[in-house]
Write a protein that holds these residues in place. Structure first.
Motif, PDB file in Angstrom:
ATOM      1  N   ALA A 455       1.225  -0.592  -0.076  1.00  0.00           N
ATOM      2  CA  ALA A 455      -0.414  -0.322   0.142  1.00  0.00           C
ATOM      3  C   ALA A 455       0.590   1.351   0.232  1.00  0.00           C
ATOM      4  CB  ALA A 455      -0.776   0.092   1.146  1.00  0.00           C
ATOM      5  N   ILE A 456       0.052   2.273  -0.669  1.00  0.00           N
ATOM      6  CA  ILE A 456       0.513   3.609  -0.070  1.00  0.00           C
ATOM      7  C   ILE A 456       0.309   4.253   0.299  1.00  0.00           C
ATOM      8  CG2 ILE A 456       1.828   3.564  -2.262  1.00  0.00           C
ATOM      9  CD1 ILE A 456       0.314   4.608  -3.818  1.00  0.00           C
ATOM     10  N   CYS A 457       0.916   5.729   1.034  1.00  0.00           N
ATOM     11  CA  CYS A 457       0.055   6.842   1.753  1.00  0.00           C
ATOM     12  C   CYS A 457       1.507   7.931   1.826  1.00  0.00           C
ATOM     13  CB  CYS A 457       0.006   5.664   3.217  1.00  0.00           C
ATOM     14  SG  CYS A 457       1.581   5.939   4.209  1.00  0.00           S
ATOM     15  N   GLY A 458       0.118   8.653   2.001  1.00  0.00           N
ATOM     16  CA  GLY A 458       0.545  10.364   2.342  1.00  0.00           C
ATOM     17  C   GLY A 458       1.340  10.440   0.734  1.00  0.00           C
ATOM     18  N   ASP A 459       2.052  11.782   0.100  1.00  0.00           N
ATOM     19  CA  ASP A 459       2.263  12.135  -1.020  1.00  0.00           C
ATOM     20  C   ASP A 459       2.323  10.853  -2.218  1.00  0.00           C
ATOM     21  OD1 ASP A 459       2.084  15.095   0.324  1.00  0.00           O
ATOM     22  OD2 ASP A 459       4.341  15.058  -0.045  1.00  0.00           O
ATOM     23  N   ALA A 460       2.793  10.202  -1.432  1.00  0.00           N
ATOM     24  CA  ALA A 460       2.848   8.678  -2.167  1.00  0.00           C
ATOM     25  C   ALA A 460       1.216   8.548  -3.220  1.00  0.00           C
ATOM     26  CB  ALA A 460       3.825   7.784  -1.754  1.00  0.00           C
ATOM     27  N   ALA A 461       0.480   8.517  -2.829  1.00  0.00           N
ATOM     28  CA  ALA A 461      -0.643   8.514  -2.706  1.00  0.00           C
ATOM     29  C   ALA A 461      -1.881   9.867  -2.929  1.00  0.00           C
ATOM     30  CB  ALA A 461      -1.428   7.753  -1.731  1.00  0.00           C
ATOM     31  N   HIS A 462      -1.647  10.779  -2.898  1.00  0.00           N
ATOM     32  CA  HIS A 462      -2.798  11.795  -2.612  1.00  0.00           C
ATOM     33  C   HIS A 462      -1.313  13.227  -2.508  1.00  0.00           C
ATOM     34  CE1 HIS A 462      -2.813  12.068   1.396  1.00  0.00           C
ATOM     35  NE2 HIS A 462      -3.147  10.635   1.658  1.00  0.00           N
ATOM     36  N   PRO A 463      -0.731  13.557  -3.137  1.00  0.00           N
ATOM     37  CA  PRO A 463       0.108  14.372  -3.422  1.00  0.00           C
ATOM     38  C   PRO A 463      -1.079  16.022  -3.646  1.00  0.00           C
ATOM     39  CG  PRO A 463       0.776  13.697  -5.473  1.00  0.00           C
ATOM     40  CD  PRO A 463      -0.315  12.357  -4.535  1.00  0.00           C
ATOM     41  N   MET A 464      -0.693  16.607  -2.569  1.00  0.00           N
ATOM     42  CA  MET A 464      -1.626  18.224  -3.062  1.00  0.00           C
ATOM     43  C   MET A 464      -1.286  19.118  -2.646  1.00  0.00           C
ATOM     44  SD  MET A 464      -4.199  17.596   0.786  1.00  0.00           S
ATOM     45  CE  MET A 464      -4.184  16.262   0.508  1.00  0.00           C
ATOM     46  N   MET A 465      -1.098  20.643  -3.196  1.00  0.00           N
ATOM     47  CA  MET A 465      -0.980  21.591  -2.723  1.00  0.00           C
ATOM     48  C   MET A 465      -0.769  22.135  -1.764  1.00  0.00           C
ATOM     49  SD  MET A 465       0.346  23.680  -5.193  1.00  0.00           S
ATOM     50  CE  MET A 465      -0.228  24.956  -5.507  1.00  0.00           C
ATOM     51  N   PRO A 466       0.036  23.196  -1.182  1.00  0.00           N
ATOM     52  CA  PRO A 466      -0.400  23.676   0.078  1.00  0.00           C
ATOM     53  C   PRO A 466      -0.925  24.275   0.664  1.00  0.00           C
ATOM     54  CG  PRO A 466       1.361  24.469  -0.715  1.00  0.00           C
ATOM     55  CD  PRO A 466       1.200  23.844  -1.825  1.00  0.00           C
ATOM     56  N   ASN A 467      -1.727  24.949  -0.259  1.00  0.00           N
ATOM     57  CA  ASN A 467      -3.038  25.957   1.022  1.00  0.00           C
ATOM     58  C   ASN A 467      -3.635  25.995   1.716  1.00  0.00           C
ATOM     59  OD1 ASN A 467      -2.556  25.583  -2.281  1.00  0.00           O
ATOM     60  ND2 ASN A 467      -2.824  27.850  -2.631  1.00  0.00           N
ATOM     61  N   LEU A 468      -4.347  23.989   1.751  1.00  0.00           N
ATOM     62  CA  LEU A 468      -5.293  24.090   2.876  1.00  0.00           C
ATOM     63  C   LEU A 468      -3.948  23.722   4.344  1.00  0.00           C
ATOM     64  CD1 LEU A 468      -8.101  22.005   1.958  1.00  0.00           C
ATOM     65  CD2 LEU A 468      -7.890  24.560   2.066  1.00  0.00           C
ATOM     66  N   GLY A 469      -2.872  23.362   4.285  1.00  0.00           N
ATOM     67  CA  GLY A 469      -1.689  22.680   4.976  1.00  0.00           C
ATOM     68  C   GLY A 469      -2.032  21.559   5.390  1.00  0.00           C
ATOM     69  N   GLN A 470      -2.890  20.488   4.562  1.00  0.00           N
ATOM     70  CA  GLN A 470      -3.057  19.357   4.812  1.00  0.00           C
ATOM     71  C   GLN A 470      -2.499  18.071   4.306  1.00  0.00           C
ATOM     72  OE1 GLN A 470      -6.245  17.441   6.698  1.00  0.00           O
ATOM     73  NE2 GLN A 470      -6.137  19.904   7.342  1.00  0.00           N
ATOM     74  N   GLY A 471      -1.026  18.555   3.568  1.00  0.00           N
ATOM     75  CA  GLY A 471      -0.606  17.303   3.081  1.00  0.00           C
ATOM     76  C   GLY A 471      -0.239  15.978   4.608  1.00  0.00           C
ATOM     77  N   GLY A 472       0.168  16.850   5.332  1.00  0.00           N
ATOM     78  CA  GLY A 472       1.376  16.167   6.699  1.00  0.00           C
ATOM     79  C   GLY A 472      -0.395  15.806   7.333  1.00  0.00           C
ATOM     80  N   CYS A 473      -0.899  16.298   7.874  1.00  0.00           N
ATOM     81  CA  CYS A 473      -2.603  16.159   8.269  1.00  0.00           C
ATOM     82  C   CYS A 473      -2.698  14.739   8.002  1.00  0.00           C
ATOM     83  CB  CYS A 473      -3.539  16.868   8.824  1.00  0.00           C
ATOM     84  SG  CYS A 473      -2.819  18.542   9.256  1.00  0.00           S
ATOM     85  N   GLN A 474      -3.113  14.868   6.057  1.00  0.00           N
ATOM     86  CA  GLN A 474      -3.618  13.481   5.610  1.00  0.00           C
ATOM     87  C   GLN A 474      -2.945  12.422   5.936  1.00  0.00           C
ATOM     88  OE1 GLN A 474      -7.216  13.068   4.756  1.00  0.00           O
ATOM     89  NE2 GLN A 474      -6.955  15.374   5.542  1.00  0.00           N
ATOM     90  N   ALA A 475      -1.319  12.776   5.212  1.00  0.00           N
ATOM     91  CA  ALA A 475      -0.378  11.258   6.031  1.00  0.00           C
ATOM     92  C   ALA A 475      -1.020  10.947   7.219  1.00  0.00           C
ATOM     93  CB  ALA A 475       0.970  12.189   5.501  1.00  0.00           C
ATOM     94  N   THR A 476      -0.456  11.759   7.956  1.00  0.00           N
ATOM     95  CA  THR A 476      -1.365  11.484   9.129  1.00  0.00           C
ATOM     96  C   THR A 476      -2.422  10.343   9.521  1.00  0.00           C
ATOM     97  OG1 THR A 476      -0.101  13.460  10.331  1.00  0.00           O
ATOM     98  CG2 THR A 476      -1.407  12.360  12.254  1.00  0.00           C
ATOM     99  N   GLU A 477      -3.680  11.230   9.224  1.00  0.00           N
ATOM    100  CA  GLU A 477      -5.124  10.532   8.511  1.00  0.00           C
ATOM    101  C   GLU A 477      -4.597   8.742   8.764  1.00  0.00           C
ATOM    102  OE1 GLU A 477      -8.261  12.227   7.451  1.00  0.00           O
ATOM    103  OE2 GLU A 477      -7.855  14.096   8.861  1.00  0.00           O
ATOM    104  N   ASP A 478      -3.905   8.804   7.317  1.00  0.00           N
ATOM    105  CA  ASP A 478      -3.404   7.997   6.948  1.00  0.00           C
ATOM    106  C   ASP A 478      -3.523   6.991   8.130  1.00  0.00           C
ATOM    107  OD1 ASP A 478      -4.519   8.547   4.011  1.00  0.00           O
ATOM    108  OD2 ASP A 478      -2.276   9.094   3.635  1.00  0.00           O
ATOM    109  N   GLY A 479      -1.948   7.486   7.941  1.00  0.00           N
ATOM    110  CA  GLY A 479      -1.096   6.082   9.322  1.00  0.00           C
ATOM    111  C   GLY A 479      -1.803   5.486  10.589  1.00  0.00           C
ATOM    112  N   TYR A 480      -3.039   6.450  10.824  1.00  0.00           N
ATOM    113  CA  TYR A 480      -4.060   5.902  12.152  1.00  0.00           C
ATOM    114  C   TYR A 480      -4.765   4.935  10.848  1.00  0.00           C
ATOM    115  CZ  TYR A 480      -7.875   5.239  14.962  1.00  0.00           C
ATOM    116  OH  TYR A 480      -9.080   5.125  15.393  1.00  0.00           O
ATOM    117  N   ARG A 481      -5.434   5.285   9.550  1.00  0.00           N
ATOM    118  CA  ARG A 481      -6.612   4.603   9.856  1.00  0.00           C
ATOM    119  C   ARG A 481      -5.399   3.200   8.708  1.00  0.00           C
ATOM    120  NH1 ARG A 481     -10.563   2.517  10.732  1.00  0.00           N
ATOM    121  NH2 ARG A 481     -11.052   4.236  11.296  1.00  0.00           N
ATOM    122  N   LEU A 482      -4.673   3.512   8.266  1.00  0.00           N
ATOM    123  CA  LEU A 482      -3.666   1.751   7.864  1.00  0.00           C
ATOM    124  C   LEU A 482      -3.508   0.662   8.613  1.00  0.00           C
ATOM    125  CD1 LEU A 482      -2.442   0.479   5.731  1.00  0.00           C
ATOM    126  CD2 LEU A 482       0.201   1.343   5.191  1.00  0.00           C
TER     127      LEU A 482
END
Length: 560
Positions: A455-482
């Motif tokens: 499986a992949i997670c974080g920017d490997a799975a869903h790279p995004m622009m920094p406008n919402l400041g959610q890149g690292g936050c979504q990676a954190t959610e990924d880790g929890y859910r995985l």
């Protein structure tokens, strides 16, 4: 214009969308408090207090010490013993407390460290293979927003406590959009904006309190890494200089065989690619061209260790993007962290100054420091002249001109609000880093985030622009859910299904956030054009102000 209409429709319906997404609430873990026990009544709203001299010194000293630890790879495995668990082949078997799942993670940035901590908290054996020789933070502090803090709290209470202790609250002051220069509208049919006028203000605190979540904090990247290494995973979990060359799926329940570039062979039940936007794991999984992962930077989390490497990466990234199906955002980004007490520090924590084909972002970095980003629209692969005795500050000189606050202004004749110059003039040339920004389309059709035991997670799975400041936050959610899905595995033949469930639960939410981030970036840079058109400009501002509470409520949730 279609972007604007779509933005309005999407924002209006976000509240309804969040009610039917296939998300799962946090599961109570031993020693952790459930999200249902948290409410606005139990979380006190933070009140801004000026930083004391002691606090400023504490934040700066911790950053310095964590940076030293990162440079020496403290807490990482420097040499092998030959007895590492991942050297042994795995077989299809029942998963028990004494014989748990074995998880290899590619990438030792925030995504990899959080995923490792989450899996370790569930009793799994974990190891991280990091291609870098050391950590080299890019861009300074990271906003750990309320949703990511909630995920970390469920993963490891001690990590959460240390991050909050180390962090500086940014939700206790004004955030929003400002006009960067004096601006009117077509034929004078509308409001005349003066440079520095607020256009939109965001309340990031109330949505968090309503959801019973902690307020957003900003923490230096090396401090985050230091905390996760010390409290999240066993010492020696991270093996540096370990770049994945290939892997082979060994059959149902039999795991995966991983080959590193140095010839080392490793085995595990699960392989997770948390290795960033130029992911080697994704390249192999999606059968992309060899150049899709190119030559990564020598610093973990994609950070170049020196200016020469950064210049090489600017050129290499253009080729990698073509091979990896990544999208150039249209922006090059200059960034720095400057030791400067901003003139508006007690009132403003985050602001964007908007202009023609560029904008200037600044945020409180804690410790009387400001982190700033200057995003400028231009073709990818560009580099600045090298510093010389005759021209010692090429980056700074360009930025001072791009955001000139004196007549005759920038190349468009626009005279900018002085705040950008305030921060730029406090920043030494060597502190300024530059990179082009890339993102990617959501992986919702065809090749997704998983295949077999990988499986992949974080920017490997869903790279995004920094406008919402959610890149690292979504990676954190990924880790929890995985980790939660892998924790349901009773036999290794269940791994593939657990990973598919992880993907199906995560992809709706990350897709929406990717689209919002990309849309926000496109709208910001086209702001000047829209503001010139009567009725369109005011409508854009109204819809932005109207939609932000819905967007923040969608982001700040304990369901992912």
């Amino acid at each position: 214009m279609s972007f604007l209409v779509w933005f309005a429709l999407l924002a209006t319906h976000l509240a309804q969308v969040s009610s039917f997404l296939p998300v799962t609430p946090f599961v109570q873990t031993v020693g952790a408090r459930s999200s249902s026990s948290l409410s606005a009544a139990t979380i006190e709203a933070p009140v801004r207090k000026p930083e004391t001299i002691d606090r400023v010194q504490e934040v700066r000293e911790r950053f310095r010490k964590a940076s030293e630890d990162a440079a020496t790879a403290k807490g990482c495995c420097i040499g092998d013993t030959g007895t590492e668990w991942w050297r042994q082949e795995v077989e299809a078997r029942q998963v028990t407390k004494d014989d748990p799942l074995r998880v290899l993670i590619a990438g030792g940035g925030v995504a990899g460290l959080v995923t490792a901590a989450a899996c370790h908290a569930q009793g799994m054996k974990v190891a991280i293979f990091e291609q870098a020789s050391q950590y080299a933070p890019y861009g300074g502090p990271i906003q750990i927003q309320s949703n990511a803090l909630a995920a970390i709290r469920q993963i490891n209470e001690k990590c959460y406590e240390e991050l909050v202790k180390a962090g500086t609250v940014t939700a206790d002051r004004i955030s929003g959009l400002k006009i960067g220069y004096r601006k009117g509208v077509f034929l004078g049919l509308g409001e005349q904006y003066e440079k520095g006028d607020w256009l939109v203000r965001f309340d990031t605190l109330q949505p968090a309190l309503e959801a019973g979540l902690p307020a957003t904090v900003v923490v230096d990247r090396p401090v985050i890494q230091q905390i996760l290494l010390e409290y999240g995973i066993p010492e020696g979990t991270v093996r540096i200089k370990s770049r994945i060359a290939n892997y082979e799926e060994l059959g149902p329940g039999k795991g995966v065989k991983v080959l590193l570039e140095d010839g080392t062979v490793a085995y595990a039940d699960v392989l997770v690619g948390a290795d960033g936007i130029w992911s080697s794991v994704r390249r192999i999984m999606h059968e992309l061209d060899q150049g899709a992962d190119g030559f990564a930077a020598s610093g973990a989390a994609g950070g170049a260790l020196n200016e020469a490497e950064a210049r090489r990466m600017a050129k290499d990234s253009v080729l990698m993007a073509n091979n990896a199906n990544r999208r150039y955002s249209g922006f090059t980004c200059y960034a720095a962290l400057t030791e400067h007490k901003a003139s508006n520090i007690e009132d403003v924590s985050y602001q964007i100054l908007l202009g023609k084909d560029k904008y200037f972002v600044s945020t409180d970095g804690g410790g009387e420091r400001q982190q700033w980003f200057a995003l400028i629209r231009e073709e990818p692969g560009g580099v600045d002249p090298e510093a010389t005795p005759d021209n010692p500050t090429p980056k700074l000189d360009r930025l001072l001109y791009e955001f000139n606050n004196e007549e005759p202004g920038d190349k468009n004749g626009d005279v900018w609000d002085g705040f950008a110059h305030e921060l730029l003039r406090s920043t030494p040339e060597e502190a300024i880093k530059r990179r082009d920004l890339y993102d990617g389309a959501p992986l919702i059709f065809g090749k997704g985030w998983t295949r077999g035991p990988v499986a992949i997670c974080g920017d490997a799975a869903h790279p995004m622009m920094p406008n919402l400041g959610q890149g690292g936050c979504q990676a954190t959610e990924d880790g929890y859910r995985l980790s939660q899905e892998l924790a349901t595995v009773q036999h290794t033949t269940d791994v593939e299904g657990a990973l598919r469930t992880y993907y199906f639960k995560r992809v709706p939410r990350t897709t929406i956030i990717q689209i919002l981030a990309q849309l926000g970036s496109d709208l910001l840079v086209d702001f000047d054009k829209m503001m010139t058109i009567p009725l369109v400009g005011p409508f854009f501002l109204y819809m932005t102000q109207f939609s932000m509470p819905f967007i923040l409520r969608f982001l700040y949730t304990a369901k992912f």
